[in-house]
Write an enzyme that holds these catalytic residues in place. Structure first.
Site, PDB file in Angstrom:
ATOM      1  N   LYS A  48      17.263   3.681   2.393  1.00 45.96           N
ATOM      2  CA  LYS A  48      18.251   3.639   2.965  1.00 45.96           C
ATOM      3  C   LYS A  48      19.518   2.666   3.516  1.00 45.96           C
ATOM      4  O   LYS A  48      19.298   1.906   3.200  1.00 45.96           O
ATOM      5  CB  LYS A  48      17.677   3.327   4.238  1.00 45.96           C
ATOM      6  CG  LYS A  48      16.627   4.161   4.883  1.00 45.96           C
ATOM      7  CD  LYS A  48      15.736   3.212   5.862  1.00 45.96           C
ATOM      8  CE  LYS A  48      14.251   3.446   6.685  1.00 45.96           C
ATOM      9  NZ  LYS A  48      13.864   2.520   7.556  1.00 45.96           N
ATOM     10  N   PHE A  69      13.066   4.867  10.894  1.00 49.04           N
ATOM     11  CA  PHE A  69      12.254   4.324  10.423  1.00 49.04           C
ATOM     12  C   PHE A  69      11.591   5.852  10.430  1.00 49.04           C
ATOM     13  O   PHE A  69      10.881   6.574  10.851  1.00 49.04           O
ATOM     14  CB  PHE A  69      11.011   3.979  11.892  1.00 49.04           C
ATOM     15  CG  PHE A  69       9.727   2.483  10.846  1.00 49.04           C
ATOM     16  CD1 PHE A  69      10.016   1.697  10.529  1.00 49.04           C
ATOM     17  CD2 PHE A  69       8.967   3.541  11.666  1.00 49.04           C
ATOM     18  CE1 PHE A  69       9.115   1.448   9.724  1.00 49.04           C
ATOM     19  CE2 PHE A  69       8.010   2.498  10.749  1.00 49.04           C
ATOM     20  CZ  PHE A  69       7.757   1.156   9.982  1.00 49.04           C
ATOM     21  N   VAL A  70      10.533   5.231   9.015  1.00 50.10           N
ATOM     22  CA  VAL A  70       9.823   6.983   8.264  1.00 50.10           C
ATOM     23  C   VAL A  70       8.588   6.520   8.222  1.00 50.10           C
ATOM     24  O   VAL A  70       8.060   5.160   7.898  1.00 50.10           O
ATOM     25  CB  VAL A  70      10.526   7.919   7.270  1.00 50.10           C
ATOM     26  CG1 VAL A  70      11.774   8.179   7.629  1.00 50.10           C
ATOM     27  CG2 VAL A  70      10.890   6.539   6.302  1.00 50.10           C
ATOM     28  N   GLU A  96       7.494   2.748  -5.697  1.00 44.24           N
ATOM     29  CA  GLU A  96       8.423   1.802  -4.239  1.00 44.24           C
ATOM     30  C   GLU A  96       8.041   2.940  -4.191  1.00 44.24           C
ATOM     31  O   GLU A  96       8.450   4.107  -3.563  1.00 44.24           O
ATOM     32  CB  GLU A  96       9.154   0.438  -4.655  1.00 44.24           C
ATOM     33  CG  GLU A  96       9.888   0.572  -2.943  1.00 44.24           C
ATOM     34  CD  GLU A  96       8.481  -0.562  -2.459  1.00 44.24           C
ATOM     35  OE1 GLU A  96       7.534  -0.472  -2.011  1.00 44.24           O
ATOM     36  OE2 GLU A  96       8.071  -1.531  -2.398  1.00 44.24           O
ATOM     37  N   ASP A  97       7.897   2.454  -2.413  1.00 45.74           N
ATOM     38  CA  ASP A  97       7.790   3.357  -1.715  1.00 45.74           C
ATOM     39  C   ASP A  97       9.070   4.083  -0.797  1.00 45.74           C
ATOM     40  O   ASP A  97       9.806   4.955  -0.693  1.00 45.74           O
ATOM     41  CB  ASP A  97       6.517   3.600   0.035  1.00 45.74           C
ATOM     42  CG  ASP A  97       7.199   2.237   0.616  1.00 45.74           C
ATOM     43  OD1 ASP A  97       7.962   1.285   0.545  1.00 45.74           O
ATOM     44  OD2 ASP A  97       6.228   2.060   1.424  1.00 45.74           O
ATOM     45  N   ASP A 123       3.046   3.602   6.619  1.00 47.56           N
ATOM     46  CA  ASP A 123       2.628   3.379   7.676  1.00 47.56           C
ATOM     47  C   ASP A 123       3.596   3.255   8.777  1.00 47.56           C
ATOM     48  O   ASP A 123       4.333   1.971   8.764  1.00 47.56           O
ATOM     49  CB  ASP A 123       1.242   2.452   7.569  1.00 47.56           C
ATOM     50  CG  ASP A 123       1.653   0.899   7.807  1.00 47.56           C
ATOM     51  OD1 ASP A 123       3.288   0.284   7.097  1.00 47.56           O
ATOM     52  OD2 ASP A 123       1.028   0.158   7.924  1.00 47.56           O
ATOM     53  N   ARG A 134      -0.969   7.275   6.721  1.00 46.26           N
ATOM     54  CA  ARG A 134      -0.188   6.683   5.341  1.00 46.26           C
ATOM     55  C   ARG A 134      -0.950   8.185   5.231  1.00 46.26           C
ATOM     56  O   ARG A 134      -0.440   8.756   4.158  1.00 46.26           O
ATOM     57  CB  ARG A 134      -1.273   5.519   5.062  1.00 46.26           C
ATOM     58  CG  ARG A 134      -0.302   4.448   5.389  1.00 46.26           C
ATOM     59  CD  ARG A 134      -1.015   3.336   4.150  1.00 46.26           C
ATOM     60  NE  ARG A 134      -0.783   1.933   5.176  1.00 46.26           N
ATOM     61  CZ  ARG A 134      -0.251   1.334   4.834  1.00 46.26           C
ATOM     62  NH1 ARG A 134       0.886   1.503   4.128  1.00 46.26           N
ATOM     63  NH2 ARG A 134       0.290  -0.332   5.223  1.00 46.26           N
ATOM     64  N   ASP A 159      15.387  -0.316   1.386  1.00 46.14           N
ATOM     65  CA  ASP A 159      15.565  -0.617   2.835  1.00 46.14           C
ATOM     66  C   ASP A 159      16.664  -2.105   2.773  1.00 46.14           C
ATOM     67  O   ASP A 159      17.561  -1.168   2.319  1.00 46.14           O
ATOM     68  CB  ASP A 159      14.671  -0.737   4.247  1.00 46.14           C
ATOM     69  CG  ASP A 159      15.103  -0.900   5.500  1.00 46.14           C
ATOM     70  OD1 ASP A 159      16.943  -0.097   5.751  1.00 46.14           O
ATOM     71  OD2 ASP A 159      15.148  -1.612   6.527  1.00 46.14           O
ATOM     72  N   LYS A 204       0.898  -1.095   0.372  1.00 43.31           N
ATOM     73  CA  LYS A 204      -0.312  -0.269   0.363  1.00 43.31           C
ATOM     74  C   LYS A 204       0.718   1.168  -0.330  1.00 43.31           C
ATOM     75  O   LYS A 204       0.407   2.634  -0.320  1.00 43.31           O
ATOM     76  CB  LYS A 204      -1.014  -0.443   1.626  1.00 43.31           C
ATOM     77  CG  LYS A 204      -1.713  -1.096   1.123  1.00 43.31           C
ATOM     78  CD  LYS A 204      -2.609  -0.882   2.361  1.00 43.31           C
ATOM     79  CE  LYS A 204      -3.193  -2.191   2.522  1.00 43.31           C
ATOM     80  NZ  LYS A 204      -3.946  -2.175   4.757  1.00 43.31           N
ATOM     81  N   GLY A 205       2.144   1.396   0.238  1.00 44.76           N
ATOM     82  CA  GLY A 205       3.348   2.067   0.607  1.00 44.76           C
ATOM     83  C   GLY A 205       2.958   3.439  -0.428  1.00 44.76           C
ATOM     84  O   GLY A 205       3.494   4.469   0.114  1.00 44.76           O
TER      85      GLY A 205
HETATM   86  P1  5GP Z   1      12.719  -3.821   2.042  1.00 49.81           P
HETATM   87  O1  5GP Z   1      12.435  -5.390   1.448  1.00 49.81           O
HETATM   88  O2  5GP Z   1      13.574  -3.279   1.106  1.00 49.81           O
HETATM   89  O3  5GP Z   1      13.975  -4.004   3.225  1.00 49.81           O
HETATM   90  O4  5GP Z   1      11.924  -3.312   2.076  1.00 49.81           O
HETATM   91  C1  5GP Z   1      11.006  -2.248   1.957  1.00 49.81           C
HETATM   92  C2  5GP Z   1       9.607  -2.049   2.518  1.00 49.81           C
HETATM   93  O5  5GP Z   1       9.816  -2.099   3.673  1.00 49.81           O
HETATM   94  C3  5GP Z   1       9.043  -1.600   2.055  1.00 49.81           C
HETATM   95  O6  5GP Z   1       8.054  -0.850   1.376  1.00 49.81           O
HETATM   96  C4  5GP Z   1       8.634  -1.151   3.455  1.00 49.81           C
HETATM   97  O7  5GP Z   1       6.715  -1.679   3.537  1.00 49.81           O
HETATM   98  C5  5GP Z   1       8.975  -1.176   4.426  1.00 49.81           C
HETATM   99  N1  5GP Z   1      10.423  -0.235   4.947  1.00 49.81           N
HETATM  100  C6  5GP Z   1      11.107   0.009   5.119  1.00 49.81           C
HETATM  101  N2  5GP Z   1      12.031   0.914   5.967  1.00 49.81           N
HETATM  102  C7  5GP Z   1      10.418   1.393   6.156  1.00 49.81           C
HETATM  103  C8  5GP Z   1      10.540   2.879   7.076  1.00 49.81           C
HETATM  104  O8  5GP Z   1      11.418   3.768   7.407  1.00 49.81           O
HETATM  105  N3  5GP Z   1       9.005   3.234   7.568  1.00 49.81           N
HETATM  106  C9  5GP Z   1       8.235   2.573   6.939  1.00 49.81           C
HETATM  107  N4  5GP Z   1       6.508   2.228   7.035  1.00 49.81           N
HETATM  108  N5  5GP Z   1       8.546   1.211   6.090  1.00 49.81           N
HETATM  109  C10 5GP Z   1      10.060   1.033   5.826  1.00 49.81           C
END
Ligand code: 5GP
Length: 176
Positions: free
Chosen positions: A130, A151-152, A98-99, A158, A164, A102, A42-43
Site C-alpha cells: 500500500k 483494508f483487505v 510477508e502478506d 484477517d 484467513r 503498509d 500468520k498472514g
Molecule cells: P506495516 O508494519 O507495514 O505498517 O504493517 C504490516 C502489517 O500490518 C501486515 O503484516 C498486516 O498484519 C497488517 N496490515 C496492514 N494493512 C493491512 C490490511 O489491509 N489488511 C490486513 N488484514 N492487515 C493489514
C-alpha cells in the site's frame, strides 16, 4: 454463525498467475543456490505455501511471528518477535515472505533484525503493498500487487482473526 463473504478485490486466478511469475523470478535469480524462506505468520501462510510450490530450487522453510502493539485496522508503533526462526540464518540466502507492506515499519524492523545475523543475502517478497501509507521505505524485491489504501482480508489476511481461509483477497465494506 453467519457466513459472510467479502467483495473480491484480487481473484484466485490473478493471485495464482502473479505468484507463478514471482516463483519463476526467484528461481531465475538464485540459480545454483539454496534459499531460506522465512514466512511471516500468520498472514503470509497461504501466499508462502503457494509461492514455495513455484520455486524450483533447494529450499529451507522457517517461520517467524511478530506482533505490533495495538489493535484495529491501523498498525501501531512497536514490532516485537513473538516466535523466532529456528535457524541461525548465517550465510543463507534469506527471503522474507510477508502478506502486506503498509507503513513498512514491520519489514524495516525485521530486515534490521536479520542483517545482524550475517545472512549471505536478505530479500523481501510481499504479496501486497500500500504505497499511500508507506512511512518506512523498504525495497520490495518481489511484489505481487500494489493496492489502494483499503483494508483487505482473505488469502491469509484477517480481520479480528477471521477471513484467513478465503482463496481470494477481498475488501470489507462499511457495515460488514
Ligand atoms: P506495516 O508494519 O507495514 O505498517 O504493517 C504490516 C502489517 O500490518 C501486515 O503484516 C498486516 O498484519 C497488517 N496490515 C496492514 N494493512 C493491512 C490490511 O489491509 N489488511 C490486513 N488484514 N492487515 C493489514
Amino acid at each position: 454463525m453467519e457466513h459472510f463473504y467479502p467483495e473480491v478485490y484480487i481473484s484466485e486466478e490473478d493471485l495464482s498467475l502473479r505468484i507463478a511469475e514471482i516463483g519463476k523470478a526467484i528461481t531465475d535469480d538464485f540459480q545454483g543456490e539454496e534459499v531460506t524462506i522465512v514466512c511471516v505468520l500468520k498472514g503470509a501462510f497461504m501466499f508462502c505455501s503457494d509461492l514455495l510450490k513455484k520455486i524450483d530450487l533447494p529450499v529451507k522453510l522457517d517461520f517467524i511471528q511478530l506482533s505490533s502493539y495495538g489493535e484495529g485496522t491501523v498498525s501501531s508503533g512497536n514490532v516485537k518477535i513473538e516466535m523466532d526462526v529456528s535457524d541461525s540464518l548465517k550465510n543463507q540466502n534469506v527471503i522474507i515472505v510477508e502478506d502486506i507492506i503498509d507503513t513498512g515499519l514491520t519489514m524495516t524492523t525485521l530486515k534490521e533484525m536479520f542483517e545482524v545475523r550475517k545472512p549471505k543475502s536478505v530479500k523481501v517478497a510481499s504479496l501486497l503493498f500500500k504505497p499511500s501509507r508507506n512511512t518506512h521505505p523498504v525495497d520490495i524485491d518481489y511484489l505481487g500487487f500494489e493496492i489502494e489504501d483499503k483494508f483487505v482480508v482473505g488469502y491469509g489476511l484477517d480481520y479480528a482473526g477471521r477471513f484467513r481461509e478465503l482463496p481470494y483477497v477481498g475488501i470489507l465494506n462499511a457495515g460488514n
